[in-house]
Enzyme design. Structure first.
Site, PDB file in Angstrom:
ATOM      1  N   LYS A  79       0.845  -1.056  -0.255  1.00 33.48           N
ATOM      2  CA  LYS A  79      -0.076   0.035  -0.099  1.00 33.48           C
ATOM      3  C   LYS A  79       0.855   1.255  -0.048  1.00 33.48           C
ATOM      4  O   LYS A  79       1.824   1.219   0.664  1.00 33.48           O
ATOM      5  CB  LYS A  79      -0.901   0.032   1.237  1.00 33.48           C
ATOM      6  CG  LYS A  79      -2.206   0.180   1.048  1.00 33.48           C
ATOM      7  CD  LYS A  79      -3.020   0.228   2.376  1.00 33.48           C
ATOM      8  CE  LYS A  79      -4.509   0.722   2.376  1.00 33.48           C
ATOM      9  NZ  LYS A  79      -5.352  -0.466   1.428  1.00 33.48           N
ATOM     10  N   GLU A 111      -2.511  -9.892   3.494  1.00 33.89           N
ATOM     11  CA  GLU A 111      -3.787 -10.083   2.867  1.00 33.89           C
ATOM     12  C   GLU A 111      -3.457 -10.852   1.492  1.00 33.89           C
ATOM     13  O   GLU A 111      -2.887 -10.226   0.687  1.00 33.89           O
ATOM     14  CB  GLU A 111      -4.714  -8.722   2.611  1.00 33.89           C
ATOM     15  CG  GLU A 111      -6.042  -9.010   2.090  1.00 33.89           C
ATOM     16  CD  GLU A 111      -6.840  -7.804   1.621  1.00 33.89           C
ATOM     17  OE1 GLU A 111      -7.774  -7.336   2.594  1.00 33.89           O
ATOM     18  OE2 GLU A 111      -6.732  -7.237   0.743  1.00 33.89           O
TER      19      GLU A 111
HETATM   20  P1  GTP Z   1     -11.099  -2.135   3.547  1.00 34.28           P
HETATM   21  O1  GTP Z   1     -11.197  -1.347   4.914  1.00 34.28           O
HETATM   22  O2  GTP Z   1     -11.529  -1.388   2.362  1.00 34.28           O
HETATM   23  O3  GTP Z   1     -10.046  -2.986   3.430  1.00 34.28           O
HETATM   24  O4  GTP Z   1     -12.507  -3.192   3.698  1.00 34.28           O
HETATM   25  P2  GTP Z   1     -12.377  -4.536   4.276  1.00 34.28           P
HETATM   26  O5  GTP Z   1     -11.579  -4.614   5.474  1.00 34.28           O
HETATM   27  O6  GTP Z   1     -13.579  -4.683   4.724  1.00 34.28           O
HETATM   28  O7  GTP Z   1     -11.996  -5.561   3.172  1.00 34.28           O
HETATM   29  P3  GTP Z   1     -12.719  -6.407   2.284  1.00 34.28           P
HETATM   30  O8  GTP Z   1     -12.872  -7.787   2.545  1.00 34.28           O
HETATM   31  O9  GTP Z   1     -13.740  -5.487   1.542  1.00 34.28           O
HETATM   32  O10 GTP Z   1     -11.527  -6.406   0.612  1.00 34.28           O
HETATM   33  C1  GTP Z   1     -10.988  -5.107   0.610  1.00 34.28           C
HETATM   34  C2  GTP Z   1     -10.372  -5.614  -0.576  1.00 34.28           C
HETATM   35  O11 GTP Z   1     -11.139  -6.554  -1.531  1.00 34.28           O
HETATM   36  C3  GTP Z   1      -9.976  -4.422  -1.880  1.00 34.28           C
HETATM   37  O12 GTP Z   1      -8.956  -3.530  -1.529  1.00 34.28           O
HETATM   38  C4  GTP Z   1     -10.416  -4.626  -2.909  1.00 34.28           C
HETATM   39  O13 GTP Z   1      -9.155  -5.117  -3.534  1.00 34.28           O
HETATM   40  C5  GTP Z   1     -11.356  -5.883  -2.980  1.00 34.28           C
HETATM   41  N1  GTP Z   1     -12.763  -5.552  -3.058  1.00 34.28           N
HETATM   42  C6  GTP Z   1     -13.599  -5.451  -2.190  1.00 34.28           C
HETATM   43  N2  GTP Z   1     -14.899  -5.436  -2.630  1.00 34.28           N
HETATM   44  C7  GTP Z   1     -14.648  -5.113  -3.819  1.00 34.28           C
HETATM   45  C8  GTP Z   1     -15.619  -4.563  -5.122  1.00 34.28           C
HETATM   46  O14 GTP Z   1     -16.799  -4.531  -4.893  1.00 34.28           O
HETATM   47  N3  GTP Z   1     -15.162  -4.449  -6.324  1.00 34.28           N
HETATM   48  C9  GTP Z   1     -13.814  -4.529  -6.573  1.00 34.28           C
HETATM   49  N4  GTP Z   1     -13.378  -4.465  -7.869  1.00 34.28           N
HETATM   50  N5  GTP Z   1     -12.679  -4.917  -5.479  1.00 34.28           N
HETATM   51  C10 GTP Z   1     -13.628  -5.134  -4.217  1.00 34.28           C
HETATM   52 MG    MG Z   2      -8.948  -4.625   3.154  1.00 36.44          MG
END
Ligand code: GTP
Ligand code: MG
Length: 231
Positions: free
Chosen positions: A74, A168
């Protein structure tokens, strides 16, 4: 970084960075860069683990289960944005503990079944600790996004110490990756009227359903061929 945190409020009010603040950033650059170097090492470790599994699987069956591996660390800006969004302290310790996707490894596989096989073999390794698993293949996101997400801890062996860092890992098929890449590009298009945006979101969701069907069909073709071979 503790001082930067204290100064952050003050600094956010100014439009031009003060010399004092720039000095602070400079002094803290070393620990931050060191932390980032740990993440680069962690990414190398994880990538190698998947490459080894790919080799082993390819000897057992024909063809490699992994199409490609893409990794990223990142950026500073992206970390800073997340720190602000999550409202957590901007200290090295807090980054390490709270931002668990600073190091990201994306493993693109040929077939959905391969994802689970690879994830199982990877998680069985005794230096890998599973912290969290999110299965967006069995439970896709409302957007239509599909992938298997793992947050793991991996040890990094340094000269004198062993350090555990979070990584991740996103596992997905070519079809899932194709959809996610294009959706990600389209996401940043601005100034679309609300009702049109709704239609577009629906259309993107429908595309993800179609791509999931293709994954299933291709996998069926493979199992038909494997059956034919063993007969
Ligand atoms: P963050 O705080 O954003 O990291 O969310 P989180 O901790 O809930 O993580 P999550 O499981 O949603 O995964 C985040 C990562 O998955 C993102 O950085 C993207 O790479 C991917 N991702 C999640 N949702 C989407 C989506 O709707 N579209 C796309 N293109 N990628 C997604
Ligand atoms: Mg994430």
């Amino acid at each position: 970084f503790k001082i930067i945190e204290q100064k952050r409020e003050e600094f956010m009010k100014q439009s031009i960075l003060s010399d004092e603040f720039l000095d602070l950033l400079d002094k803290n650059k070393k620990p931050f860069d060191l932390l980032m170097s740990y993440y680069r090492c962690a990414v190398m470790e994880i990538e190698t683990k998947f490459r080894v599994l790919d080799q082993e699987y390819s000897l057992e069956y024909d063809g490699n289960p992994i199409e490609s591996i893409k990794s990223r660390i990142k950026s500073y800006d992206s970390i800073a944005r997340k720190v602000r969004r999550k409202n957590i302290p901007m200290t090295i310790e807090s980054l390490e503990e709270n931002i668990r996707d600073i190091a990201g490894v994306r493993v693109v596989c040929s077939f959905p079944e391969d994802i689970y096989e690879l994830a199982d073999s990877f998680l069985r390794q005794d230096d890998i600790t599973l912290i969290e698993m999110k299965d967006y293949i069995k439970n896709p996101k409302p957007s239509g996004y599909r992938s298997l997400h793992l947050i793991v801890q991996v040890p990094i062996f340094l000269q004198k110490t062993k350090k555990y860092v979070y990584v991740e890992v996103q596992l997905r098929t070519i079809a899932m990756d194709f959809w996610a890449s294009l959706e990600h590009k389209l996401r940043y298009k601005k100034n679309i009227p609300e009702d049109e945006a709704k239609l577009i979101a629906q259309e993107l969701y429908d595309c993800s359903v179609e791509s999931a069907k293709l994954d299933e069909r291709m996998q069926k073709i493979r199992s038909m061929m494997n059956k034919g071979e063993s007969e």
